[in-house]
Design an enzyme around this catalytic site. Structure first.
Site, mmCIF file in Angstrom:
data_model
loop_
_atom_site.group_PDB
_atom_site.id
_atom_site.type_symbol
_atom_site.label_atom_id
_atom_site.label_comp_id
_atom_site.label_asym_id
_atom_site.label_seq_id
_atom_site.Cartn_x
_atom_site.Cartn_y
_atom_site.Cartn_z
ATOM 1 C CE LYS A 112 2.839 4.816 2.563
ATOM 2 N NZ LYS A 112 2.256 3.480 2.894
ATOM 3 C CB ALA A 150 -0.922 -0.005 1.220
ATOM 4 N NE ARG A 171 -5.784 9.284 7.079
ATOM 5 C CZ ARG A 171 -5.138 8.604 6.131
ATOM 6 N NH1 ARG A 171 -5.307 8.931 4.855
ATOM 7 N NH2 ARG A 171 -4.332 7.608 6.445
ATOM 8 C CE1 TYR A 224 13.524 -9.878 0.403
ATOM 9 C CE2 TYR A 224 12.818 -7.628 0.823
ATOM 10 C CZ TYR A 224 13.473 -8.773 1.238
ATOM 11 O OH TYR A 224 14.053 -8.832 2.469
ATOM 12 C CE1 TYR A 277 2.586 7.922 4.971
ATOM 13 C CE2 TYR A 277 2.367 9.222 2.968
ATOM 14 C CZ TYR A 277 1.948 8.188 3.776
ATOM 15 O OH TYR A 277 0.902 7.391 3.389
#
Length: 207
Positions: A49, A14, A86, A59, A45
């Site tokens: 991400k 996500a 938010r 991977y 942040y």
């Protein structure tokens, strides 16, 4: 140890539209590398991400793990925390409490809002998609399959609203007495956010 490849497991990350930073391309497509300040106040942040995506791709390349990456744009729905900072929850909570609604900048920066059930459907469809999904090459290597097919924007490009427009709409709908006030802009706050979801539409038939 990584057992995902040997067990034919899928891994979904996500991620976030924050990987695009304060974008210079509009709307944002998955092949856009972004415009991120790596030492700014939003860097932890944003870069968190971005590095998560990098690790996922590593991977896929080294271990053959079937990695799916969803870049999630602003979402909203029931049971949001009122103090999570938010846009949607902060403005609605202030409005129903008749408190002042603070907007940073002049209010013309935009966000695209996606209802949570639409987002969940997209995540489920991304996890369930097979390598032979439309416009996917089933013979591609795991990292190429992820990059070309299973790295997707999930958001609603139909509802790009300015922050000021959203705030005034909420005040009107809640019959609030809240005032909308403007504060100095915050550093690196994205000016426009709107996803290009053509890949999700092609691969998942999602919109």
């Amino acid at each position: 140890r990584v057992h995902g490849a040997s067990k034919n497991a899928k891994f979904i990350l996500a991620s976030s539209s924050e990987v695009y930073g304060d974008p210079l391309r509009h709307p944002q497509t998955e092949d856009y590398f972004g415009n991120v300040n790596s030492v700014g106040p939003r860097a932890c942040y944003d870069e968190g991400k971005r590095v998560a995506e990098s690790i996922g791709m590593a991977y896929a390349a080294e271990k053959g793990v079937d990695v799916r990456i969803a870049r999630i744009f602003n979402s909203y729905g029931p049971r949001m925390s009122v103090d999570d900072g938010r846009l949607v929850s902060s403005v609605i909570y202030s409005a129903i409490q008749n408190k002042t609604i603070k907007i940073y900048g002049n209010g013309d920066h935009t966000r695209s809002l996606t209802y949570v059930s639409d987002l969940i459907r997209g995540l489920r469809d991304l996890m369930d998609a097979e390598p032979k999904a439309p416009h996917c090459d089933p013979a591609a290597s795991p990292p190429n399959r992820t990059a070309q097919c299973f790295l997707l924007n999930l958001g609603d490009p139909r509802y790009e609203l300015s922050v000021a427009e959203f705030a005034h709409k909420v005040v009107s709908m809640t019959h609030s007495s809240s005032r909308v006030v403007f504060a100095p802009s915050r550093m690196d706050d994205p000016k426009r956010r709107k996803p290009d979801i053509r890949r999700a539409m092609r691969v998942l038939n999602w919109k």
